[in-house]
Design an enzyme around this catalytic site. Structure first.
Site, PDB file in Angstrom:
ATOM      1  CB  ALA A   1      -6.991   5.477  21.223  1.00  0.00           C
ATOM      2  CG  ASP A   2      -6.677   5.789  26.643  1.00  0.00           C
ATOM      3  OD1 ASP A   2      -6.175   4.864  25.975  1.00  0.00           O
ATOM      4  OD2 ASP A   2      -6.025   6.459  27.463  1.00  0.00           O
ATOM      5  CG  LEU A   3     -12.035   8.924  26.605  1.00  0.00           C
ATOM      6  CD1 LEU A   3     -12.239  10.424  26.429  1.00  0.00           C
ATOM      7  CD2 LEU A   3     -12.591   8.469  27.945  1.00  0.00           C
TER       8      LEU A   3
ATOM      9  N   GLY B   1     -12.979   2.306  25.354  1.00  0.00           N
ATOM     10  CA  GLY B   1     -13.836   2.000  26.494  1.00  0.00           C
ATOM     11  C   GLY B   1     -15.294   1.927  26.094  1.00  0.00           C
TER      12      GLY B   1
ATOM     13  CG  ASP C   1      -5.209   8.422  23.589  1.00  0.00           C
ATOM     14  OD1 ASP C   1      -6.278   7.809  23.424  1.00  0.00           O
ATOM     15  OD2 ASP C   1      -4.957   9.512  23.034  1.00  0.00           O
TER      16      ASP C   1
END
Length: 386
Positions: free
Chosen positions: A167-169, A172, A139
């Site tokens: 960024a990860d969330l 997703g 991230d």
């Protein structure tokens, strides 16, 4: 489980946060999410502390409502099993580096032969093409490359890490949106499509205010120097007398006037959108005022005021907040709170409360649903393929 996605089966080959969050959203909408995991090891999130009774608390939260099967994709027998599962699935989501599934013989083209309507989604850091396609990252790297990190933190300090993995969330969630769009098309009689979900792309996309401003003016925004990152006194975080903080978001003139009046500082009203030097003076005056009382005393005093003022809560306080509690934002599984619920709230649909699966817990049942006989399953187990 019931929900808009009841009857939809998702094969989840992902690991860690972006993929787990994506498929958690889909599971909460009613999809049958089947985690396809490496025998003996599984998704790395299972090992992420803290452990409660030997089980990761994050795994319990992110993987509730899902089922687990173990398949060794490095073996041809394992790839053959994946194709059999894909033949009966609606979507497959993976998070390997670009080209890995192709090298294993289970890329989008090979899977399309088994199921032309299968939606395949790949979640990667930098996307399926471009000079960074094979670059590893987390991230922090994606936020740094996207320019988000440079804009986070005070003007007189270094870049600050965000409290959550943006960024990860975001990646997703964007993957889930792409999969849902393609499922609609496939269910209407179309072929499955390939969804290229990049965490860098998601981080860039979430700069919906800053990017167009830069493109229009050519000016590079600076940390603490944009209207919503500290340039305006009416939109800042202020310390209170007890060392805590509160938020002020009085962007609209009526909110700003109400705040200045309540703080007995009417002389500041006309400086709402004053030049930068004056903004610094106004912010200093507000900082002086707010430092005179504790946070909660300010919140009591300003309660009901239409000025967009709120407390900065720590996580414990946030979970106990009456609005958070009223909205049922924590999911209970077997009488134990395990984590936040999906933000997608639909009438008549509740988040899944089925416990997160043990590694390979549903292997035999899922293989049986795919038409694999008991003797075949035993043979695959002897080979180490499942």
């Amino acid at each position: 489980m019931t929900g808009p996605l009841a009857g939809v089966r998702i094969l989840d080959l992902t690991r860690l946060l972006p993929g787990n969050y994506c498929t958690m959203l889909l599971a909460d909408l009613g999809a049958d999410v089947v985690k396809v995991e490496e025998p003996g090891r599984g998704d790395y999130v299972r090992l992420t502390p803290p452990l409660v009774d030997g089980e990761s608390a994050i795994h319990r939260a992110m993987n509730r409502g899902k089922r687990s099967i173990t398949v060794d994709l490095k073996r041809p027998e394992g790839v053959a099993i994946l194709k059999r599962l894909a033949a009966e699935a609606d979507a497959l989501i993976e998070s390997f580096r670009p080209g890995v599934l192709d090298r294993l013989g289970a890329g989008p083209s090979a899977l399309a032969e088994a199921n032309p309507r299968l939606v395949v989604c790949a979640i990667t850091g930098y996307g399926q093409d471009g000079p960074y396609r094979h670059r590893p990252g987390h991230d922090i790297n994606y936020l740094g490359t996207a320019g988000v990190l440079d804009l986070t933190g005070p003007a007189d300090g270094p870049p600050s890490l965000a409290g959550v993995q943006i960024a990860d969330l975001a990646g997703g969630m964007s993957a889930a949106v792409g999969v849902l769009a393609c499922l609609v098309e496939a269910r209407a009689g179309g072929r499955g499509r390939f969804v290229d979900a990049s965490l860098l792309d998601a981080a860039m996309s979430w700069q919906g205010v800053l990017v167009p401003t830069h493109l229009a003016t050519g000016e590079v925004p600076r940390r603490g120097g944009t209207p919503l990152t500290g340039a305006l006194a009416c939109y800042r975080v202020y310390a209170t007398g007890d060392g805590r903080f509160l938020t002020v978001g009085a962007l609209e003139p009526q909110f700003w006037e109400a705040l200045c009046t309540a703080l007995e500082a009417p002389e500041l009203i006309e400086d709402h959108l004053a030049p930068p030097d004056r903004q610094a003076e106004v912010a200093a005056r507000l900082a002086e005022i707010f430092s005179a009382k504790p946070r909660d005393e300010w919140m009591d005093r300003l309660a009901g005021l239409e000025a967009c003022v709120g407390p900065v809560l720590d996580l414990g306080e946030a979970l106990a907040d009456p609005q958070v509690r009223h909205r049922d934002l924590v999911v209970d599984v077997d009488g134990r709170p395990v984590g936040p619920r999906s933000p997608v709230r639909i009438e008549g649909v509740s988040p899944s409360t089925r416990p997160a699966p043990g590694l390979g817990e549903h292997t035999d049942a899922i293989l049986g649903e795919a038409g694999v006989s008991g003797p075949e399953i035993e043979g695959l187990r002897r080979l180490g393929a499942v």
